[in-house]
Design an enzyme around this catalytic site. Structure first.
Site, PDB file in Angstrom:
ATOM      1  N   SER A  46      17.859  -3.969   5.158  1.00  0.00           N
ATOM      2  CA  SER A  46      18.421  -2.901   4.321  1.00  0.00           C
ATOM      3  C   SER A  46      18.014  -1.520   4.839  1.00  0.00           C
ATOM      4  O   SER A  46      18.848  -0.617   4.932  1.00  0.00           O
ATOM      5  CB  SER A  46      17.991  -3.078   2.870  1.00  0.00           C
ATOM      6  OG  SER A  46      16.610  -3.329   2.790  1.00  0.00           O
TER       7      SER A  46
ATOM      8  N   ASP B 268       9.414   1.077   5.198  1.00  0.00           N
ATOM      9  CA  ASP B 268      10.446   0.448   6.031  1.00  0.00           C
ATOM     10  C   ASP B 268      11.282   1.500   6.767  1.00  0.00           C
ATOM     11  O   ASP B 268      11.535   1.393   7.965  1.00  0.00           O
ATOM     12  CB  ASP B 268      11.368  -0.420   5.157  1.00  0.00           C
ATOM     13  CG  ASP B 268      10.584  -1.415   4.312  1.00  0.00           C
ATOM     14  OD1 ASP B 268       9.416  -1.686   4.661  1.00  0.00           O
ATOM     15  OD2 ASP B 268      11.134  -1.913   3.322  1.00  0.00           O
TER      16      ASP B 268
ATOM     17  N   GLY C  63      17.236 -10.898   4.369  1.00  0.00           N
ATOM     18  CA  GLY C  63      16.376 -11.649   3.450  1.00  0.00           C
ATOM     19  C   GLY C  63      15.148 -12.235   4.113  1.00  0.00           C
ATOM     20  O   GLY C  63      14.457 -13.067   3.530  1.00  0.00           O
TER      21      GLY C  63
ATOM     22  N   GLU D 139      17.308   3.493  -2.120  1.00  0.00           N
ATOM     23  CA  GLU D 139      16.856   2.188  -2.659  1.00  0.00           C
ATOM     24  C   GLU D 139      16.444   2.330  -4.123  1.00  0.00           C
ATOM     25  O   GLU D 139      16.775   1.500  -4.956  1.00  0.00           O
ATOM     26  CB  GLU D 139      15.637   1.675  -1.889  1.00  0.00           C
ATOM     27  CG  GLU D 139      15.921   1.404  -0.456  1.00  0.00           C
ATOM     28  CD  GLU D 139      15.718  -0.055  -0.053  1.00  0.00           C
ATOM     29  OE1 GLU D 139      15.321  -0.883  -0.903  1.00  0.00           O
ATOM     30  OE2 GLU D 139      15.971  -0.338   1.114  1.00  0.00           O
TER      31      GLU D 139
ATOM     32  N   THR E 234       0.828  -1.205   0.000  1.00  0.00           N
ATOM     33  CA  THR E 234       0.000   0.000   0.000  1.00  0.00           C
ATOM     34  C   THR E 234       0.864   1.257   0.000  1.00  0.00           C
ATOM     35  O   THR E 234       0.399   2.315  -0.415  1.00  0.00           O
ATOM     36  CB  THR E 234      -0.907   0.020   1.242  1.00  0.00           C
ATOM     37  OG1 THR E 234      -0.113  -0.347   2.375  1.00  0.00           O
ATOM     38  CG2 THR E 234      -2.064  -0.949   1.107  1.00  0.00           C
ATOM     39  N   ASP E 235       2.120   1.144   0.454  1.00  0.00           N
ATOM     40  CA  ASP E 235       2.905   2.384   0.640  1.00  0.00           C
ATOM     41  C   ASP E 235       3.141   3.133  -0.671  1.00  0.00           C
ATOM     42  O   ASP E 235       2.905   4.342  -0.761  1.00  0.00           O
ATOM     43  CB  ASP E 235       4.205   2.154   1.433  1.00  0.00           C
ATOM     44  CG  ASP E 235       5.211   1.189   0.834  1.00  0.00           C
ATOM     45  OD1 ASP E 235       4.904   0.557  -0.199  1.00  0.00           O
ATOM     46  OD2 ASP E 235       6.323   1.081   1.393  1.00  0.00           O
TER      47      ASP E 235
HETATM   48  C1  GLA Z   1       9.038  -3.976   0.869  1.00  0.00           C
HETATM   49  C2  GLA Z   1       9.237  -2.519   0.484  1.00  0.00           C
HETATM   50  C3  GLA Z   1       8.205  -1.627   1.160  1.00  0.00           C
HETATM   51  C4  GLA Z   1       6.788  -2.149   0.929  1.00  0.00           C
HETATM   52  C5  GLA Z   1       6.716  -3.646   1.231  1.00  0.00           C
HETATM   53  C6  GLA Z   1       5.377  -4.226   0.860  1.00  0.00           C
HETATM   54  O1  GLA Z   1       9.291  -4.157   2.224  1.00  0.00           O
HETATM   55  O2  GLA Z   1      10.527  -2.105   0.858  1.00  0.00           O
HETATM   56  O3  GLA Z   1       8.346  -0.304   0.695  1.00  0.00           O
HETATM   57  O4  GLA Z   1       6.362  -1.856  -0.359  1.00  0.00           O
HETATM   58  O5  GLA Z   1       7.715  -4.376   0.557  1.00  0.00           O
HETATM   59  O6  GLA Z   1       4.390  -3.742   1.689  1.00  0.00           O
END
Ligand code: GLA
Length: 385
Positions: free
Chosen positions: A131, A175, A125, A163, A38-39
């Protein structure tokens, strides 16, 4: 553990570079409670910072060289600050290089080079944002040492920019926001459209609940195709619906989306629309009824990712179903998908039964041995010494 890793980061820095670091900064990994993919659709997420950290021992240099070493790789990576670009040779160093590049770009400070040594107990991972933890630990350090003056929202953007541009993964802002804004025992409810956030009491311990991480050991990388193709489908769906992002839509738009979109794009869009609603429902349910009542929403999120967004794998489905059968209130895959970890919210007294059952089920199906551990919500990135 934390204290010894702080001291180890400082000692290993000194062994590597021959002088003491100026300080050691830390940033946590994160687990997403709910709100997946959703972000980058400008929607809602509800992650929390976990009690696993990356520690970055750093000192500025007088020239503009950047050198980064770590306990998880023998290679010392180096590059002049003004020559940082996307390059496969950077390997994991793309994260610290990228964040240095992004902070310089966003703050317009003329920062100097630096030496950096990294230790971490965030599993790599596993979908726990090892990260973002590197980006945020190095980010808070450089923000302070360069006097860059960026606030936490902008530092999160610097991590995302790193990123997107230097690592080459088209990820969103969740994140880094969780790693920077987390607080002990609280989740970070974030609106990714305006980056407004609220910290919300999770109350797991008070309710006798634990949040288990089930790391399936199936490795994933968001610079690979699956993540980017989901993002592209969301963007195509929004364009076809005539909106700037899927955040502009809600469940009342689903019939129109069904008529207008091909079946695959429709299901991608339906996941995002319903997931945004589930985040809002989770926050409300948590406030009104407590954490014991959010389980059905977590499981519904998993079903949506499995069936509509199609980012789960057999190991994740097995972890979720087994946890549910053995007493979890709710369980779901967490993070970007295609591997990584599932979470299970369960009463403390069911934890060992769930863990043993998942391990047995994985063995019976010939899957790799999963790693299972409980996490709690801890504070965000900061200077340690
Ligand atoms: C990864 C991405 C986040 C987000 C999630 C899925 O963690 O780094 O930005 O999109 O996947 O919710």
């Amino acid at each position: 553990m934390t204290d010894s890793l702080i001291r180890k980061a400082a000692a290993d820095f000194e062994a590597k570079f021959g002088y003491a670091p100026t300080g050691v900064w830390s940033a946590p990994g994160r687990v997403n409670l709910i709100g997946e993919h959703t972000d980058y659709n400008q929607g809602y997420v509800f992650p929390f910072a976990i009690n696993r950290h990356t520690f970055a021992a750093i000192a500025l240099r007088e020239d503009n060289l950047v050198r980064v070493g770590s306990s998880f790789s023998p290679t010392l990576h180096e590059v002049p600050l003004d020559s940082i670009t996307r390059d496969d040779k950077n390997d994991w160093a793309a994260y610290p290089f990228g964040v240095a590049w992004a902070i310089a770009k966003l703050s317009e400070v003329a920062g100097s080079g630096f030496d950096c040594y990294i230790e971490s107990d965030v599993p790599v991972g596993a979908g726990l944002s090892s990260s973002a933890a590197i980006e945020c630990a190095v980010g808070v350090a450089l923000n302070e040492l360069w006097n860059a003056g960026l606030d936490k929202k902008t530092l999160a953007k610097a991590g995302q920019l790193a990123e997107n541009e230097i690592v080459g993964a088209p990820t969103g802002i969740m994140d880094q926001s969780a790693s920077l804004l987390g607080e002990a025992d609280h989740g970070v409810f974030l609106d990714c459209r305006n980056l407004e956030s609220q910290v919300i009491d999770l109350g797991f311990a008070k309710a006798g609940l634990e949040l288990l991480i089930i790391d399936t050991k199936v490795a994933h990388r968001h610079a690979d195709g699956g993540y980017a193709s989901r993002r592209a489908a969301c963007e195509a769906g929004a364009a076809a619906m005539g909106v700037s992002s899927l955040r502009e839509l809600n469940e009342s738009n689903l019939p129109k989306a069904h008529d207008l979109l091909d079946n695959t794009t429709f299901r991608r869009v339906r996941h995002v629309i319903t997931e945004n609603q589930r985040v809002l429902d989770t926050v409300r349910t948590l406030r009104e009824q407590g954490p014991g009542a959010i389980g059905a929403l977590l499981y519904a999120s998993h079903e949506s990712m499995r069936d509509d967004f199609e980012i789960s794998v057999d190991e994740l489905d097995t972890a979720v179903e087994t946890a549910m059968r053995h007493g979890a209130f709710g369980a779901r895959m967490t993070g970007g998908g295609f591997g990584g970890a599932a979470i299970a919210l369960a009463p403390t007294e069911r934890i060992s039964e769930i863990s043993l059952s998942v391990i047995a089920e994985f063995e019976a199906l010939g899957f790799a041995k999963p790693e299972i551990f409980a996490v709690s919500a801890g504070p965000g990135a900061r200077r340690e010494i």
